[in-house]
Design a protein around this motif. Structure first.
Motif, PDB file in Angstrom:
ATOM      1  N   TRP A  26       0.854  -1.178   0.000  1.00  8.10           N
ATOM      2  CA  TRP A  26       0.000   0.000   0.000  1.00  8.10           C
ATOM      3  C   TRP A  26       0.896   1.235   0.000  1.00  8.10           C
ATOM      4  N   ARG A  54     -12.362   2.783  -6.793  1.00 10.81           N
ATOM      5  CA  ARG A  54     -12.391   3.202  -5.396  1.00 10.81           C
ATOM      6  C   ARG A  54     -13.402   2.373  -4.621  1.00 10.81           C
ATOM      7  N   VAL A  69      -3.920   3.749  -0.973  1.00 11.49           N
ATOM      8  CA  VAL A  69      -4.180   2.833  -2.080  1.00 11.49           C
ATOM      9  C   VAL A  69      -3.473   1.508  -1.824  1.00 11.49           C
ATOM     10  N   TYR A  71      -2.190  -2.156  -3.805  1.00  8.46           N
ATOM     11  CA  TYR A  71      -1.837  -2.649  -5.140  1.00  8.46           C
ATOM     12  C   TYR A  71      -1.277  -4.064  -5.016  1.00  8.46           C
ATOM     13  N   TRP A  77      -4.937  -1.942  -8.749  1.00 10.54           N
ATOM     14  CA  TRP A  77      -4.909  -0.888  -7.734  1.00 10.54           C
ATOM     15  C   TRP A  77      -6.318  -0.675  -7.207  1.00 10.54           C
ATOM     16  N   VAL A  79      -8.372   2.255  -4.467  1.00 14.10           N
ATOM     17  CA  VAL A  79      -8.326   3.365  -3.517  1.00 14.10           C
ATOM     18  C   VAL A  79      -9.199   2.989  -2.333  1.00 14.10           C
TER      19      VAL A  79
END
Length: 86
Positions: A26, A54, A69, A71, A77, A79
């Motif tokens: 993150w 998101r 975020v 990943y 990815w 949010v």
């Protein structure tokens, strides 16, 4: 080649693979654009990332928000949400 040398070589190869592969993690990012489809553009310390999905709980993104975020190595990815402002 001795067993010890083969083991050392195998460990070296495994370490090299692990370093070259990006692990999940993150980071903090800044929102640079928002869209009505549930995505935002962000800028991270690694550079810009476009159209990041998101979380539903982050329902009102604003350009300039500092966000957390997540990943993974596959390039996905997400949010998580905005940090509280001081």
């Amino acid at each position: 080649m001795t067993t010890r040398q083969r083991l050392a070589d195998a460990i070296q190869r495994a370490a090299s693979r692990a370093v070259s592969q990006e692990s999940a993690g993150w980071m903090l990012a800044s929102v640079t654009a928002t869209y009505t489809d549930g995505t935002v553009d962000i800028t991270t310390s690694r550079g810009p990332v476009e159209r990041v999905r998101r979380m539903k709980s982050y329902s009102a993104p604003i350009v300039g928000d500092t966000v957390k975020v997540d990943y993974n190595p596959d390039g996905n990815w997400i949010v998580i949400g905005a940090l509280a402002s001081s």
